[in-house]
Structures are given as C-alpha cells and as structure tokens.
Design a protein around this motif. Structure first.
Motif, PDB file in Angstrom:
ATOM      1  N   SER A  49       1.118  -1.160  -0.023  1.00  0.00           N
ATOM      2  CA  SER A  49       0.000  -0.118   0.202  1.00  0.00           C
ATOM      3  C   SER A  49       0.835   0.947  -0.077  1.00  0.00           C
ATOM      4  CB  SER A  49      -0.812   0.222   1.357  1.00  0.00           C
ATOM      5  OG  SER A  49      -0.074   0.293   2.433  1.00  0.00           O
ATOM      6  N   CYS A  50       0.084   2.426  -0.338  1.00  0.00           N
ATOM      7  CA  CYS A  50       0.825   3.668  -0.082  1.00  0.00           C
ATOM      8  C   CYS A  50       1.763   3.859   1.292  1.00  0.00           C
ATOM      9  CB  CYS A  50       0.109   4.848  -0.490  1.00  0.00           C
ATOM     10  SG  CYS A  50      -0.665   4.874  -2.358  1.00  0.00           S
ATOM     11  N   TRP A  53       4.741   1.627   1.566  1.00  0.00           N
ATOM     12  CA  TRP A  53       5.895   2.270   0.910  1.00  0.00           C
ATOM     13  C   TRP A  53       6.478   3.385   1.534  1.00  0.00           C
ATOM     14  CZ3 TRP A  53       8.105  -1.535  -1.760  1.00  0.00           C
ATOM     15  CH2 TRP A  53       7.290  -2.358  -2.608  1.00  0.00           C
ATOM     16  N   ALA A  54       5.553   4.199   1.971  1.00  0.00           N
ATOM     17  CA  ALA A  54       6.070   5.344   2.743  1.00  0.00           C
ATOM     18  C   ALA A  54       6.877   5.153   3.910  1.00  0.00           C
ATOM     19  CB  ALA A  54       4.686   6.116   3.005  1.00  0.00           C
ATOM     20  N   ARG A  62       9.599   7.437  -5.780  1.00  0.00           N
ATOM     21  CA  ARG A  62       7.985   8.200  -5.375  1.00  0.00           C
ATOM     22  C   ARG A  62       7.230   6.970  -5.348  1.00  0.00           C
ATOM     23  NH1 ARG A  62       4.596   9.570  -9.831  1.00  0.00           N
ATOM     24  NH2 ARG A  62       5.691   8.585 -11.978  1.00  0.00           N
ATOM     25  N   VAL A  63       6.298   7.143  -4.504  1.00  0.00           N
ATOM     26  CA  VAL A  63       4.958   6.163  -4.385  1.00  0.00           C
ATOM     27  C   VAL A  63       3.873   6.605  -5.154  1.00  0.00           C
ATOM     28  CG1 VAL A  63       3.369   5.202  -2.778  1.00  0.00           C
ATOM     29  CG2 VAL A  63       5.523   5.530  -2.176  1.00  0.00           C
ATOM     30  N   ASP A  65       0.050   6.683  -6.026  1.00  0.00           N
ATOM     31  CA  ASP A  65      -1.441   6.159  -5.672  1.00  0.00           C
ATOM     32  C   ASP A  65      -2.258   5.968  -6.766  1.00  0.00           C
ATOM     33  OD1 ASP A  65      -3.426   5.500  -4.081  1.00  0.00           O
ATOM     34  OD2 ASP A  65      -3.864   7.840  -3.214  1.00  0.00           O
ATOM     35  N   PRO A  69      -1.195   0.607  -5.633  1.00  0.00           N
ATOM     36  CA  PRO A  69      -0.095   1.446  -5.462  1.00  0.00           C
ATOM     37  C   PRO A  69       1.206   0.967  -5.816  1.00  0.00           C
ATOM     38  CG  PRO A  69      -1.618   1.343  -3.691  1.00  0.00           C
ATOM     39  CD  PRO A  69      -2.193   0.326  -4.658  1.00  0.00           C
ATOM     40  N   HIS A  70       2.137   1.725  -6.240  1.00  0.00           N
ATOM     41  CA  HIS A  70       3.363   0.981  -6.371  1.00  0.00           C
ATOM     42  C   HIS A  70       4.591   2.054  -6.430  1.00  0.00           C
ATOM     43  CE1 HIS A  70       1.592   2.617 -10.320  1.00  0.00           C
ATOM     44  NE2 HIS A  70       2.782   2.990 -10.489  1.00  0.00           N
TER      45      HIS A  70
END
Length: 448
Positions: A49-50, A53-54, A62-63, A65, A69-70
């Motif tokens: 999920s965002c 990854w955050a 960068r993530v 959305d 999400p990738h």
C-alpha cells in the motif's frame, strides 16, 4: 525436477545443527530439552500500500497512488555501470533506491525468502537486496537476492553465489542461517530501480514480500486429518508435462527434463486466464507443442543458479502478467492447503522424496515442483505432476500421508542413507490481484 541429490538450500544449516547436536551429546549426557517451536513458526511481511511504501526511505523514488499502489522512479540519483555476467557487455544505467524500514520479524528466523511483483518495460530492471539483524544487534552485509527483469534482452536475470558472513548465507533465493545458535530478529529490504539514461518510464514495483520461518528439524510431521466431507473439490487446470520438452533449449537448464517449476507456474497462470502472446512465443520453434512452457522456462531461468527453479523468480514471472499477485509462501499443514483449494486457489508445492516414499510417482527427487489441484473424498492429494510421460498422464492421486510428509518435513534420508533436507512446506501462491475472495483465502494463511 532438479539435478541428482546433492547440496540443497537447507543443507548447510542441517549439517551445522547435526555437528552441534553431536558435540553437545558428547559433553553432556543430560542435555537441556529443546525449546518448543511456536504454533505457527512462519510469518509473511509485505509492502503493498501507499502507507507501506511510505515507511521506507526514498532516494529518487516515489509512491504512486493508483488502483494498485506502486513504487516508481521519480528523479534518478546516479548512474551505475553493470557488466553483464553472461555477455560480458558493460552498460550504463541510471537508478533510484528505496530502502525499507528495519522490519521486526514476527518469527525469529532461520530463513527468509523474498518475492516481488513488478513491471519492467524494455530498458529497465531492478535489484533486490536484504540485510538481516541478529539478536545481538549486529547485522549481515547487504545480500543480493536477485537482479531481475521480465525479459532477458537488457540484463541477464541472476542471483549471486558465494554470499556469506559466517553466520548466514544466501542459497539462491533464500537468506539462511548457517550457525545453529543464531536467528535473525529483523530484516531490511532494498530495491534499486534501473533504466536506460534519459528514458521513461522505469520499473514499477507493486509488491515486496518476505516469508520468514524457523521450522523445527524433523523427519516426520504430525498428520492433518482430512477436512469435513463435502469440502473437497478438484480444480480444472491445464496439464503440462515437462518431459515432453526434453532436449529443447538446453541452454535453459538442460531442456525440459528440469522444467518442473516453469511448467507448474504455467499451469496455474493459465487457470487464471493468463497466457503469453504470439509475439512472446515467436522465438520458439513452431514445430514444438506447448511453446508457452519453453517461454516460461526462459522467463524464469537464473544464470547463477543455472536453472529455472529459483522460487522468487517464478513468482516474479507470474506477476509479470496483468493484475496478478504472486508470493513465495510457506504453509504449515495440509489443512491450510485444503482451505486454499476450497477457495479455488491451486497451490504449487516444493517437495523431495525417494521413489519408494511416494507411491505411484515412479521416481525420486531431491527437489520437485507440482501443483495441488484438489483432494478426493477420502482426502487423498490430487496433483498435476509435471514429471509425467505425457500431458495426459499429469493428473496423479497420491496417498495423503506420504505426500504430506514429503512436502512438510525439513529433514530426510537420501537413497544412500545420507541426511538431506526438505522444503518445509514451500509453496507458490498466484491469484488475480482484484479477486477479493481469493485474497481473503491468502489472508487466512497470513498473506495480505
């Protein structure tokens, strides 16, 4: 099927444990009892999920959305020259790096197996690395777990041999403890995304997973009684025999005689309606039947391992098809496998046995992949076994207790009486990413 009996992924740990056991017995005639293993000595950690990854540290990534999400390249932070291990050609790539958080492991681990789901357009690839943390706070080096791309036109897909620090080592697709008194209590992952300088886009990574385990050394496992009557079912999958392809494309692990893993992966992918395109298959001799098996072998081949049986690479191959989720997992009982079959999820399983240990197989193997597609009313295992003389003979029914032990044990005896190792319930799980029912089935075995 793999090569003849020899060193396996768990052999080093097994030998070390045996040596310590012998030494302890000689020094102390009344050794302390062994600690009881946890009820489920397996866990899976994932980033999808965002928010997941955050948690990591981004250097040029960068993530995104999106529906799925990738992680993607935002602004490259540098350039690297890579010399391809197969061609010897040096190429310059620009890159960005994502470093995951120090993930405390739910199970202090003797093994960690990564898997990832990514999209790598031409001119892109990615590197996956792991670093473990020991109980004393010290760390392993950063271990390379794979240089990977869906195709092989830009980079040679490869793991790396010879990585070790005296307490842990990398066995192809598995970070394994080699010192019996040691466990990993945390692990950190690092993804480096590469692309041709100045090009767009780069690789996209949708999932990163770590299957961690600390399985007891055992030659037999407790039997799981069959599920309640009416629960059993048989899933309808295509049937592909690896042996049909013997001698074809020997550059990929001596041809079809060793293609159990890609053949199994292809059977499950086609169950979900995913197939290579005519363009994907254009390189295969049109006289060959089932050319998609040749394609799957080429797409899973690991240069350093010298074969198509890299567990992580097979999952990554499956996830290269649109909207597929693929993980390398460990299941702990036949009951868990039955629950997946009941939910319509076929399971690719890794097991090893002597010929006399699995009635009806007709062969022995130090490591083999087959697909479990169902259970009989009596609870016997229905498998699509690629090590069959023809496609028509791929469907097999194996005795439940024999098959269960061959799959779940971690120690066994080879044909010469030598102590060897087993996979301990390793499985590939492939499902469509948007199939909520099947995702719930994965959640029931600890994979979100």
């Amino acid at each position: 099927m793999t090569a003849p009996e020899g060193t396996s992924r768990r052999t080093v740990l097994t030998a070390a444990c045996a040596a310590v056991t012998a030494t302890t017995a000689a020094a102390d005639p009344h050794p302390a009892p062994r600690a009881v293993a946890p009820a489920r000595p397996v866990a899976h950690h994932s980033w999808t999920s965002c928010a997941d990854w955050a948690q990591g540290t981004a250097r040029g990534t960068r993530v995104v959305d999106a529906v799925h999400p990738h992680l993607a390249i935002d602004a490259p932070t540098g350039r690297t020259e890579r010399t391809d291990p197969r061609t010897g050609r040096s190429t310059t790539w620009e890159h960005a790096v994502w470093t995951g958080p120090e993930q405390a492991l739910a199970v202090p681990a003797s093994e960690v197996i990564p898997s990832w789901n990514a999209h790598t357009p031409p001119g892109t690839w990615l590197r996956v690395e792991l670093r473990g943390t020991y109980a004393d706070g010290s760390r392993t080096p950063w271990y390379l777990m794979g240089d990977w791309a869906a195709g092989d036109g830009d980079v040679t897909r490869t793991s790396k041999n010879g990585q070790r620090d005296g307490r842990t080592a990398v066995h192809t697709d598995t970070l394994a403890v080699t010192d019996p008194g040691t466990r990993l209590v945390a692990c950190r992952a690092r993804l480096t995304l590469y692309r041709t300088p100045g090009s767009r886009p780069g690789p996209l990574v949708r999932r990163l997973g770590l299957t961690v385990s600390d399985l007891p050394d055992r030659f037999t496992v407790p039997p799981a009684p069959p599920a309640l009557p009416g629960v059993h079912r048989e899933l309808r999958l295509p049937r592909y025999a690896q042996t049909v392809h013997a001698g074809r494309f020997p550059e990929y692990d001596n041809g079809g005689e060793a293609w159990c893993s890609p053949a199994a992966s292809q059977m499950v992918l086609e169950y979900w309606g995913r197939r290579p395109t005519a363009r994907d298959l254009a390189w295969v001799d049109p006289a060959y039947d089932d050319p998609q098996i040749c394609h799957a072998a080429r797409a899973t081949y690991d240069h350093a391992y010298g074969g198509c049986g890299n567990w992580s690479f097979n999952a990554a191959y499956a996830a290269s098809y649109p909207d597929m989720t693929a993980v390398v997992a460990r299941l702990t009982s036949l009951g868990e496998l039955e629950g997946l079959i009941a939910a319509g999820v076929p399971v690719i399983t890794s097991l090893s046995f002597r010929a006399e240990e699995l009635t009806g197989a007709g062969y022995g193997t130090p490591g083999h992949l087959m697909v479990v597609v169902g259970f009989t009313a009596d609870g016997e295992v229905i498998a699509h076994d690629p090590s069959s003389p023809s496609n028509a003979e791929v469907r097999r029914v194996y005795r439940r207790r024999e098959w269960e032990n061959a799959w779940l044990r971690t120690r066994r005896y080879g044909s010469t009486g030598k102590e060897l190792t087993g996979s301990g319930g390793v499985a590939y799980l492939f499902v469509p990413a948007d199939d909520e029912e099947r995702r719930r089935a994965l959640a029931a075995v600890g994979i979100r």
